[in-house]
Scaffold this motif. Structure first.
Motif, PDB file in Angstrom:
ATOM      1  N   GLY A 213      -5.256  -8.417  -5.607  1.00 35.02           N
ATOM      2  CA  GLY A 213      -5.366  -9.013  -4.274  1.00 35.02           C
ATOM      3  C   GLY A 213      -5.111  -7.983  -3.197  1.00 35.02           C
ATOM      4  O   GLY A 213      -4.699  -6.853  -3.467  1.00 35.02           O
ATOM      5  N   GLN A 214      -5.344  -8.376  -1.964  1.00 31.96           N
ATOM      6  CA  GLN A 214      -5.121  -7.491  -0.831  1.00 31.96           C
ATOM      7  C   GLN A 214      -3.671  -7.570  -0.357  1.00 31.96           C
ATOM      8  O   GLN A 214      -3.071  -8.650  -0.370  1.00 31.96           O
ATOM      9  N   ALA A 215      -3.152  -6.429   0.042  1.00 32.12           N
ATOM     10  CA  ALA A 215      -1.801  -6.366   0.600  1.00 32.12           C
ATOM     11  C   ALA A 215      -1.855  -5.575   1.903  1.00 32.12           C
ATOM     12  O   ALA A 215      -2.336  -4.438   1.925  1.00 32.12           O
ATOM     13  N   LYS A 216      -1.375  -6.184   2.977  1.00 36.51           N
ATOM     14  CA  LYS A 216      -1.384  -5.543   4.286  1.00 36.51           C
ATOM     15  C   LYS A 216       0.023  -5.564   4.847  1.00 36.51           C
ATOM     16  O   LYS A 216       0.693  -6.599   4.833  1.00 36.51           O
ATOM     17  N   TRP A 217       0.491  -4.427   5.328  1.00 38.36           N
ATOM     18  CA  TRP A 217       1.847  -4.359   5.876  1.00 38.36           C
ATOM     19  C   TRP A 217       1.913  -3.332   7.003  1.00 38.36           C
ATOM     20  O   TRP A 217       1.020  -2.512   7.173  1.00 38.36           O
ATOM     21  N   ARG A 218       2.997  -3.412   7.767  1.00 36.12           N
ATOM     22  CA  ARG A 218       3.239  -2.463   8.852  1.00 36.12           C
ATOM     23  C   ARG A 218       4.432  -1.596   8.463  1.00 36.12           C
ATOM     24  O   ARG A 218       5.490  -2.108   8.085  1.00 36.12           O
ATOM     25  N   SER A 219       4.256  -0.303   8.551  1.00 36.65           N
ATOM     26  CA  SER A 219       5.324   0.615   8.173  1.00 36.65           C
ATOM     27  C   SER A 219       6.343   0.740   9.293  1.00 36.65           C
ATOM     28  O   SER A 219       6.151   0.244  10.415  1.00 36.65           O
ATOM     29  N   ARG A 220       7.411   1.461   9.004  1.00 35.07           N
ATOM     30  CA  ARG A 220       8.463   1.668   9.994  1.00 35.07           C
ATOM     31  C   ARG A 220       7.939   2.417  11.207  1.00 35.07           C
ATOM     32  O   ARG A 220       8.397   2.206  12.337  1.00 35.07           O
ATOM     33  N   ALA A 221       6.922   3.267  10.973  1.00 35.51           N
ATOM     34  CA  ALA A 221       6.344   4.041  12.079  1.00 35.51           C
ATOM     35  C   ALA A 221       5.363   3.225  12.910  1.00 35.51           C
ATOM     36  O   ALA A 221       4.840   3.712  13.913  1.00 35.51           O
ATOM     37  N   GLY A 222       5.111   1.984  12.491  1.00 33.38           N
ATOM     38  CA  GLY A 222       4.198   1.122  13.229  1.00 33.38           C
ATOM     39  C   GLY A 222       2.768   1.151  12.730  1.00 33.38           C
ATOM     40  O   GLY A 222       1.899   0.481  13.285  1.00 33.38           O
ATOM     41  N   ASP A 223       2.509   1.931  11.667  1.00 30.74           N
ATOM     42  CA  ASP A 223       1.155   2.000  11.116  1.00 30.74           C
ATOM     43  C   ASP A 223       0.884   0.778  10.242  1.00 30.74           C
ATOM     44  O   ASP A 223       1.749   0.319   9.503  1.00 30.74           O
ATOM     45  N   GLU A 224      -0.346   0.263  10.334  1.00 33.22           N
ATOM     46  CA  GLU A 224      -0.749  -0.843   9.480  1.00 33.22           C
ATOM     47  C   GLU A 224      -1.545  -0.298   8.301  1.00 33.22           C
ATOM     48  O   GLU A 224      -2.478   0.480   8.485  1.00 33.22           O
ATOM     49  N   LEU A 225      -1.156  -0.715   7.100  1.00 28.84           N
ATOM     50  CA  LEU A 225      -1.830  -0.256   5.897  1.00 28.84           C
ATOM     51  C   LEU A 225      -2.365  -1.459   5.145  1.00 28.84           C
ATOM     52  O   LEU A 225      -1.698  -2.495   5.054  1.00 28.84           O
ATOM     53  N   ASN A 226      -3.557  -1.319   4.591  1.00 30.18           N
ATOM     54  CA  ASN A 226      -4.217  -2.424   3.892  1.00 30.18           C
ATOM     55  C   ASN A 226      -4.823  -1.870   2.610  1.00 30.18           C
ATOM     56  O   ASN A 226      -5.707  -1.014   2.657  1.00 30.18           O
ATOM     57  N   VAL A 227      -4.346  -2.302   1.471  1.00 27.53           N
ATOM     58  CA  VAL A 227      -4.840  -1.791   0.190  1.00 27.53           C
ATOM     59  C   VAL A 227      -5.096  -2.958  -0.759  1.00 27.53           C
ATOM     60  O   VAL A 227      -4.661  -4.097  -0.521  1.00 27.53           O
ATOM     61  N   ARG A 228      -5.789  -2.653  -1.817  1.00 26.25           N
ATOM     62  CA  ARG A 228      -6.007  -3.622  -2.870  1.00 26.25           C
ATOM     63  C   ARG A 228      -5.076  -3.290  -4.031  1.00 26.25           C
ATOM     64  O   ARG A 228      -5.048  -2.164  -4.525  1.00 26.25           O
ATOM     65  N   LEU A 229      -4.299  -4.262  -4.466  1.00 25.42           N
ATOM     66  CA  LEU A 229      -3.339  -4.055  -5.542  1.00 25.42           C
ATOM     67  C   LEU A 229      -4.060  -3.611  -6.813  1.00 25.42           C
ATOM     68  O   LEU A 229      -5.076  -4.173  -7.184  1.00 25.42           O
ATOM     69  N   GLY A 230      -3.521  -2.598  -7.445  1.00 20.68           N
ATOM     70  CA  GLY A 230      -4.082  -2.131  -8.701  1.00 20.68           C
ATOM     71  C   GLY A 230      -5.016  -0.960  -8.575  1.00 20.68           C
ATOM     72  O   GLY A 230      -5.403  -0.353  -9.575  1.00 20.68           O
ATOM     73  N   GLU A 231      -5.400  -0.623  -7.342  1.00 21.13           N
ATOM     74  CA  GLU A 231      -6.292   0.509  -7.176  1.00 21.13           C
ATOM     75  C   GLU A 231      -5.504   1.817  -7.222  1.00 21.13           C
ATOM     76  O   GLU A 231      -4.306   1.844  -6.933  1.00 21.13           O
ATOM     77  N   PRO A 232      -6.153   2.918  -7.593  1.00 23.56           N
ATOM     78  CA  PRO A 232      -5.447   4.200  -7.675  1.00 23.56           C
ATOM     79  C   PRO A 232      -4.840   4.593  -6.337  1.00 23.56           C
ATOM     80  O   PRO A 232      -5.521   4.598  -5.313  1.00 23.56           O
TER      81      PRO A 232
END
Length: 573
Positions: A213-232
């Motif tokens: 599934g997709q996982a999207k979060w905001r880091s401490r630096a304020g950057d938003e990251l969006n990845v698919r679980l299980g991908e390299p």
């Protein structure tokens, strides 16, 4: 004091237990280590040895050392079936136990707190010391030193473990090590692995339901990251994507809990009427949050057991004897707790050492009758997928020489980009969005299925697999399900598909790498399914042949280039 039970009334031993008992009495060594897969009956084996040694007056008393307080009571109850009375309430301040006990049950923490108390007890009477899950004696230097100091003069020592390997290099007291090519390797005197237990019908086969599934979060630096679980991705990114996935604020957990509940209902309807489920959470707050989510998405209440609850042992025992459906706990139920009716698990924790994983899965494999299966739902991340695929592997504890630098850490530093968040600085981690998708089904080391969205008919086909099947029947059914998925997609008219794609090409942006990878994986699985149908070769064997020919990791972690290369190779066969 001789046990007050006749040999004829003792519990019947399994074949491996009888063989290990004969080996023990033939060798009559001071130290003996039995390694048996969780659920195989290590407690029964050890208590039979204790019964024999007490009856022949080789020893006068028995001391059992267990990992947790709950297991002290469990050991005491089990020993009573052999006519052996063990005091589970012994405190270090007591110094001596009552005269009508054959011995005591302690915890490793209790021994480590005051080893001299237990050394005096050991010197006073000839003792058999049973070290249950002996790898815990290496959890800390104080525990290991305490166990050695307390029991190095014992008449006999019997070490038990289902998983002798650890993730550190602390030697385990009273364990024999032999030199090997990769360091000093622990040596078992009796070994009974998961593979043998599965063949003998002693344990259940485990079906792993891996959800991406997709996982999207905001880091401490304020950057938003969006990845698919299980991908390299780097270990750092995997860690944070995993953390987002398990966050109660996202949709991954509700969707997976709903799917797990459907699986549990299917098992109960198919003959395992008292089947229970266990959700293993990372911490107490999360455990409580998961209980609320389960109630919201299924309407069912769960028994939440926390380690700081004085009534935890009683609540676990009541759940084991009931027909209630769900139990939620942190780590205290992951080892040694005997609830044979547990058949569905949700591995909702980021713990991923081989030791913890094997002990956790051991809660679901205890067989009661032929044909029962267990299902465990987990995030589709590389560490867990590798452990699931290698569940049948027998491992030893290996001690290697320490080096100043860890090659894996150096590689991780080299691969880390400047804009990637560090796990050490993720205090500001904020989950924004997650969702779940059935990525694959892992059974006996092989992968089955094509990715399916939650709540779809494709997912339902796997959640509805009957619960009373042999291992061969499970594998045949999984192959059938996958063939049906592939056939269904192949029957879609190509012209209709192409027509539907035309307006999309004009209006939609190019596919992301995540979308391309998903499309290629589906295509690869279709081709594997077609070859399997034509040749009769198992899916897992075909995937293994492709990996051997092309190189690279399993398809869930393969790059786009690796997937394309495998598709091309398969088409050329």
């Amino acid at each position: 004091m001789i046990p007050a039970v006749s040999p004829e009334s003792l519990p019947t031993l399994r074949v491996w237990q009888r063989q290990a008992m004969l080996e023990y009495h033939r060798e009559r060594r001071r130290d003996f280590m039995a390694v048996a897969t969780p659920g195989a009956g290590k407690t029964t084996f050890a208590l039979r040895i204790a019964y024999d040694l007490l009856s022949e007056r080789t020893v006068d008393t028995v001391t059992v050392v267990a990992p947790t307080e709950h297991l002290k009571t469990q050991w005491s109850i089990a020993a009573a079936r052999f006519g052996i009375q063990l005091d589970p309430n012994f405190r270090n301040a007591d110094v001596h136990s009552a005269a009508d006990y054959h011995g005591v049950v302690l915890t490793y923490a209790q021994v480590g707190a005051d080893p001299l108390v237990h050394r005096r007890r050991t010197l006073a009477r000839r003792s058999l010391v049973i070290l249950d899950e002996v790898h815990h004696a290496g959890d800390s230097r104080s525990w290991g030193d305490g166990v050695f100091k307390a029991f190095d003069e014992a008449e006999r020592r019997l070490s038990l473990t289902g998983t002798p390997f650890r993730s550190d290099d602390n030697p385990i007291p009273f364990v024999t090590y032999e030199e090997g090519p990769d360091g000093k390797r622990s040596k078992a005197d009796a070994l009974y692995g998961y593979r043998e237990a599965l063949t003998d019908g002693v344990v259940r086969p485990v079906i792993f339901m891996a959800y991406s599934g997709q996982a999207k979060w905001r880091s401490r630096a304020g950057d938003e990251l969006n990845v698919r679980l299980g991908e390299p991705m780097t270990k750092d990114m995997v860690s944070q994507a995993w953390k987002s996935t398990l966050d109660p604020k996202g949709d991954w957990i509700p969707q997976v809990l709903k799917a797990a509940n459907k699986r549990l209902e299917s098992l109960r309807a198919a003959g395992m009427s008292d089947a229970g489920g266990l959700i293993i959470a990372s911490d107490q707050n999360t455990a409580r949050a998961y209980a609320g989510i389960l109630k919201r998405v299924t309407g069912k209440s769960a028994e939440v057991v926390l380690s700081d609850d004085d009534s935890a042992s009683d609540r676990i025992a009541k759940f084991a004897d009931s027909t209630r459906e769900w139990l939620i706990a942190v780590r205290m139920v992951s080892e040694g707790v005997d609830i044979p009716r547990l058949a569905v698990g949700v591995y909702a924790t980021n713990a991923h050492t081989p030791l913890f994983f094997a002990q956790a899965i051991g809660r679901f494999v205890r067989s009661r009758r032929p044909g029962e299966t267990a299902s465990v739902f987990l995030p589709s991340v590389v560490p867990l997928l590798s452990l699931a695929e290698n569940l049948e592997a027998d491992r030893d504890h290996v001690i290697v020489e320490k080096t100043d630098t860890d090659p894996e850490d150096l590689m991780e530093q080299a691969q880390r980009q400047v804009n990637e968040p560090s796990a050490e600085l993720d205090g500001g981690h904020e989950t924004l969005e997650t969702n779940a998708e059935l990525d694959q089904v892992i059974f006996e080391g092989s992968s089955f299925g094509i990715p399916a969205q939650t709540g779809t008919a494709e997912e339902e086909e796997y959640l509805g697999i009957p619960g009373l099947l042999t291992s061969d029947q499970v594998e045949l059914l999984l192959r059938k399900r996958q063939r049906e998925q592939v056939s269904k997609q192949e029957k879609q008219p190509q012209a209709t598909a192409e027509k539907a794609e035309e307006p999309k090409r004009a209006s939609e942006p190019p596919l992301t790498n995540a979308q391309r990878r998903l499309k290629l994986r589906k295509q690869l699985n279709q081709l594997v399914g077609a070859r399997s149908h034509a040749t009769g070769e198992p899916h897992g064997k075909i995937h293994a042949m492709l990996r051997k020919a092309c190189g690279g990791p399993p398809s869930a972690q393969a790059t786009i280039d690796q997937l394309e290369q495998r598709i091309s190779k398969l088409r050329s066969w």
